[in-house]
Design an enzyme around this catalytic site. Structure first.
Site, mmCIF file in Angstrom:
data_model
loop_
_atom_site.group_PDB
_atom_site.id
_atom_site.type_symbol
_atom_site.label_atom_id
_atom_site.label_comp_id
_atom_site.label_asym_id
_atom_site.label_seq_id
_atom_site.Cartn_x
_atom_site.Cartn_y
_atom_site.Cartn_z
ATOM 1 N N ASP A 158 7.918 -17.649 -3.923
ATOM 2 C CA ASP A 158 7.707 -19.083 -3.378
ATOM 3 C C ASP A 158 8.411 -19.807 -4.553
ATOM 4 O O ASP A 158 7.708 -19.730 -5.634
ATOM 5 C CB ASP A 158 6.206 -19.477 -3.393
ATOM 6 N N GLU A 179 11.437 -18.610 0.267
ATOM 7 C CA GLU A 179 11.172 -20.013 0.987
ATOM 8 C C GLU A 179 12.421 -20.626 1.124
ATOM 9 O O GLU A 179 13.221 -21.254 0.131
ATOM 10 C CB GLU A 179 10.187 -20.721 0.187
ATOM 11 N N ASP A 191 0.674 -20.862 -5.176
ATOM 12 C CA ASP A 191 1.949 -20.467 -5.050
ATOM 13 C C ASP A 191 1.902 -19.049 -4.925
ATOM 14 O O ASP A 191 2.964 -18.350 -4.236
ATOM 15 C CB ASP A 191 2.706 -20.721 -6.276
#
Length: 192
Positions: free
Chosen positions: A7, A68, A141
Site C-alpha cells: 500500500d 495499489e 496501511d
C-alpha cells in the site's frame, strides 16, 4: 502462492505478505509499515522506502508483488507521494524479476469485503477474519497491504485464464488485411 502486498505511501508504506491459493485458507507471513520522516528530503525518503521494501523482499521471497494502483485524488501532493512510492515498489520487484500486479482500491475492497465502496474499518475487519488474526493490523496501511495480497491471490487465477484465452484467440484469428478504400462512382449524366 506467496504475495507481497504494498500500500504505497511516502510517510507510511504498508507491506504485508500472504501465502495460499484461491479457495483455501490463507496465511499471513508478515505485516508492517515502512516509515519515512515527513520533514526529510524527498530523495532520502524514496531511498528509505526502497531499503525497507528490499528487506521485505529479502526476508519473505514473494512470487508476486501486488501494488495499489494510483488513482487521481483531490490532493495532488498526496497522489504524487503515493505514485513515487508505488514506482519504487514496482522497481524493486522488477529488478528481481518478480511479476507485479496493480489493483485499484475498489477492486481490492470488492475482493475482500464484497463491496467496492467499503471503508477502512470494513477492510480491516475482513482481513482479520480471512487471515484468522486476533485483531486488525494497525495502522490501516498495513491492513490494506494484506488486503492487496489477498486480492491478488484470489484474482490471479481468473486473470491468468483470461489472458490465456485472449492469447489463444489471437493465435487462431488470422490478421486482417487492410481494406482498400471504396471506389468512387462518377455521377451519371454530367459533362464537364
Amino acid at each position: 502462492m506467496r504475495v507481497l502486498g504494498v500500500d504505497p505511501g511516502l510517510t507510511r508504506c504498508g507491506v504485508g505478505v500472504v501465502e495460499g491459493v484461491a479457495g483455501r485458507p490463507l496465511t499471513m507471513l508478515g505485516v508492517g509499515v515502512v516509515r519515512t520522516p515527513a520533514d526529510a528530503d524527498l530523495g532520502h525518503r524514496l531511498v528509505a522506502v526502497e531499503q525497507g521494501l528490499e528487506q521485505w523482499l529479502d526476508e519473505h521471497r514473494p512470487e508476486f508483488v501486488a501494488v495499489e494502483r494510483v488513482f487521481s485524488q483531490h490532493n495532488v501532493r498526496t497522489v504524487m507521494g503515493t505514485a513515487q512510492a508505488s514506482a519504487v515498489a514496482i522497481l524493486c520487484a522488477s529488478r528481481r524479476g518478480i511479476p507485479v500486479a496493480l489493483h485499484t482500491p475498489s477492486e481490492v475492497k470488492a475482493a475482500v469485503t464484497g463491496s467496492g465502496r467499503a471503508d477502512k474499518a470494513q477492510v480491516g475487519a475482513m482481513v482479520t477474519r480471512l487471515l484468522r488474526l486476533d485483531a486488525p493490523p494497525r495502522p490501516a496501511d498495513a491492513a490494506d497491504a494484506l488486503a492487496l495480497a489477498i486480492c491478488h491471490i484470489w484474482r490471479a487465477p481468473a486473470q491468468n485464464r483470461l489472458q490465456q484465452a485472449v492469447a489463444a484467440q489471437a493465435a487462431r484469428t488470422p490478421p486482417t488485411a487492410p481494406r482498400a478504400p471504396a471506389a468512387r462512382h462518377a455521377s451519371k449524366g454530367r459533362t464537364a
